[in-house]
Design a protein around this motif. Structure first.
Motif, PDB file in Angstrom:
ATOM      1  N   TYR A  61     -21.029 -39.880  -4.930  1.00  0.00           N
ATOM      2  CA  TYR A  61     -21.239 -39.781  -6.372  1.00  0.00           C
ATOM      3  C   TYR A  61     -22.346 -38.771  -6.643  1.00  0.00           C
ATOM      4  N   PRO A  62     -22.187 -37.897  -7.620  1.00  0.00           N
ATOM      5  CA  PRO A  62     -21.099 -37.813  -8.611  1.00  0.00           C
ATOM      6  C   PRO A  62     -20.025 -36.789  -8.264  1.00  0.00           C
ATOM      7  N   ILE A  63     -19.981 -36.299  -7.031  1.00  0.00           N
ATOM      8  CA  ILE A  63     -19.051 -35.214  -6.706  1.00  0.00           C
ATOM      9  C   ILE A  63     -17.853 -35.655  -5.865  1.00  0.00           C
ATOM     10  N   LEU A  64     -17.773 -36.917  -5.497  1.00  0.00           N
ATOM     11  CA  LEU A  64     -16.583 -37.400  -4.800  1.00  0.00           C
ATOM     12  C   LEU A  64     -15.440 -37.473  -5.808  1.00  0.00           C
ATOM     13  N   LEU A  65     -14.380 -36.711  -5.581  1.00  0.00           N
ATOM     14  CA  LEU A  65     -13.325 -36.565  -6.578  1.00  0.00           C
ATOM     15  C   LEU A  65     -11.942 -36.991  -6.088  1.00  0.00           C
ATOM     16  N   VAL A  66     -11.893 -37.779  -5.021  1.00  0.00           N
ATOM     17  CA  VAL A  66     -10.640 -38.362  -4.544  1.00  0.00           C
ATOM     18  C   VAL A  66     -10.845 -39.866  -4.468  1.00  0.00           C
ATOM     19  N   ASP A  67     -10.024 -40.618  -5.199  1.00  0.00           N
ATOM     20  CA  ASP A  67     -10.135 -42.077  -5.229  1.00  0.00           C
ATOM     21  C   ASP A  67      -9.214 -42.769  -4.233  1.00  0.00           C
ATOM     22  N   ARG A  68      -8.070 -42.142  -3.956  1.00  0.00           N
ATOM     23  CA  ARG A  68      -7.098 -42.769  -3.061  1.00  0.00           C
ATOM     24  C   ARG A  68      -6.141 -41.699  -2.537  1.00  0.00           C
ATOM     25  N   VAL A  69      -5.672 -41.894  -1.330  1.00  0.00           N
ATOM     26  CA  VAL A  69      -4.615 -41.047  -0.778  1.00  0.00           C
ATOM     27  C   VAL A  69      -3.325 -41.855  -0.856  1.00  0.00           C
ATOM     28  N   ILE A  70      -2.378 -41.327  -1.597  1.00  0.00           N
ATOM     29  CA  ILE A  70      -1.091 -41.988  -1.790  1.00  0.00           C
ATOM     30  C   ILE A  70      -0.218 -41.813  -0.547  1.00  0.00           C
ATOM     31  N   SER A  71      -0.227 -40.601  -0.001  1.00  0.00           N
ATOM     32  CA  SER A  71       0.530 -40.327   1.223  1.00  0.00           C
ATOM     33  C   SER A  71       0.007 -39.055   1.869  1.00  0.00           C
ATOM     34  N   TYR A  72       0.168 -38.974   3.168  1.00  0.00           N
ATOM     35  CA  TYR A  72      -0.115 -37.729   3.873  1.00  0.00           C
ATOM     36  C   TYR A  72       0.703 -37.696   5.153  1.00  0.00           C
ATOM     37  N   GLU A  73       0.987 -36.492   5.571  1.00  0.00           N
ATOM     38  CA  GLU A  73       1.607 -36.263   6.863  1.00  0.00           C
ATOM     39  C   GLU A  73       0.761 -35.210   7.551  1.00  0.00           C
ATOM     40  N   ALA A  74       0.064 -35.612   8.614  1.00  0.00           N
ATOM     41  CA  ALA A  74      -0.822 -34.703   9.334  1.00  0.00           C
ATOM     42  C   ALA A  74      -0.080 -33.426   9.694  1.00  0.00           C
ATOM     43  N   GLY A  75      -0.757 -32.299   9.459  1.00  0.00           N
ATOM     44  CA  GLY A  75      -0.165 -31.000   9.761  1.00  0.00           C
ATOM     45  C   GLY A  75       0.764 -30.477   8.694  1.00  0.00           C
ATOM     46  N   LYS A  76       0.971 -31.274   7.631  1.00  0.00           N
ATOM     47  CA  LYS A  76       1.935 -30.869   6.613  1.00  0.00           C
ATOM     48  C   LYS A  76       1.361 -30.923   5.192  1.00  0.00           C
ATOM     49  N   ASP A  77       1.200 -32.141   4.637  1.00  0.00           N
ATOM     50  CA  ASP A  77       0.784 -32.232   3.235  1.00  0.00           C
ATOM     51  C   ASP A  77       0.105 -33.560   2.924  1.00  0.00           C
ATOM     52  N   ILE A  78      -0.448 -33.618   1.714  1.00  0.00           N
ATOM     53  CA  ILE A  78      -1.144 -34.813   1.243  1.00  0.00           C
ATOM     54  C   ILE A  78      -0.912 -34.956  -0.259  1.00  0.00           C
ATOM     55  N   VAL A  79      -0.838 -36.194  -0.708  1.00  0.00           N
ATOM     56  CA  VAL A  79      -0.809 -36.513  -2.136  1.00  0.00           C
ATOM     57  C   VAL A  79      -1.923 -37.528  -2.359  1.00  0.00           C
ATOM     58  N   ALA A  80      -2.873 -37.167  -3.224  1.00  0.00           N
ATOM     59  CA  ALA A  80      -4.029 -38.030  -3.492  1.00  0.00           C
ATOM     60  C   ALA A  80      -4.193 -38.174  -4.997  1.00  0.00           C
ATOM     61  N   LEU A  81      -5.085 -39.076  -5.396  1.00  0.00           N
ATOM     62  CA  LEU A  81      -5.310 -39.226  -6.832  1.00  0.00           C
ATOM     63  C   LEU A  81      -6.786 -39.356  -7.178  1.00  0.00           C
ATOM     64  N   LYS A  82      -7.065 -38.915  -8.388  1.00  0.00           N
ATOM     65  CA  LYS A  82      -8.388 -39.041  -9.000  1.00  0.00           C
ATOM     66  C   LYS A  82      -8.162 -39.669 -10.362  1.00  0.00           C
ATOM     67  N   ASN A  83      -8.746 -40.853 -10.559  1.00  0.00           N
ATOM     68  CA  ASN A  83      -8.709 -41.481 -11.877  1.00  0.00           C
ATOM     69  C   ASN A  83      -9.831 -40.879 -12.709  1.00  0.00           C
ATOM     70  N   VAL A  84      -9.481 -40.306 -13.842  1.00  0.00           N
ATOM     71  CA  VAL A  84     -10.464 -39.624 -14.686  1.00  0.00           C
ATOM     72  C   VAL A  84     -10.929 -40.599 -15.764  1.00  0.00           C
ATOM     73  N   SER A  85     -12.187 -41.021 -15.657  1.00  0.00           N
ATOM     74  CA  SER A  85     -12.765 -42.008 -16.564  1.00  0.00           C
ATOM     75  C   SER A  85     -13.695 -41.334 -17.576  1.00  0.00           C
TER      76      SER A  85
END
Length: 147
Positions: free
Chosen positions: A17-41
């Motif tokens: 805090y206050p610069i951590l901007l990833v709340d959760r990783v929804i999915s990832y595949e190492a070496g390929k891609d990631i989907v994460a989320l940031k809840n904006v409050s």
């Protein structure tokens, strides 16, 4: 595909805090891609100054959130946790486009894919979405350096 909660994210990112901007990783595949989320409050510290009459998440912080997701993907790909003597730095950001404002109450979905990795330089395609609509896209380049 795997997920990560905030406790796991904190093992991979040095940000707090206050610069951590990833709340959760929804999915990832190492070496390929990631989907994460940031809840904006509305409680985000940047909203008091950007802008008091119409709070909007600064574009540079959306790009930073994408970079943090990229860092998690890189560390998972390398199968290592964050090392205190190593920092991942931006070395390039190309083609950044902001399509619509991100406001309090939005859930920012961060999608990052590795395009290539050569000699310690990582290149990613990145996009942020809210409710399935593109809000930001960019090409990111990062590298690790010992400190």
């Amino acid at each position: 595909m795997s997920t990560m909660n905030i406790h796991e994210i904190l093992k991979y990112l040095p940000h707090r805090y206050p610069i951590l901007l990833v709340d959760r990783v929804i999915s990832y595949e190492a070496g390929k891609d990631i989907v994460a989320l940031k809840n904006v409050s509305i409680n985000e510290p940047f909203f008091s100054g950007h802008f008091p009459h119409h709070p909007v998440m600064p574009g540079v912080l959306i790009v930073e959130a994408l970079a943090q997701a990229a860092a998690i993907l890189t560390l998972r790909t390398e199968d290592t946790v964050n090392k205190e003597d190593t920092v991942y730095y931006f070395v390039g950001i190309d083609g950044v486009r902001f399509k619509r404002p991100v406001i309090a109450g939005d859930q920012l979905i961060l999608k990052v894919a590795i395009e290539r990795q050569i000699k310690g330089l990582w290149k990613y395609s990145a996009r942020a979405e809210v409710d399935g609509q593109l809000v930001t896209e960019a090409q990111l380049m990062c590298t690790a350096r010992s400190v």
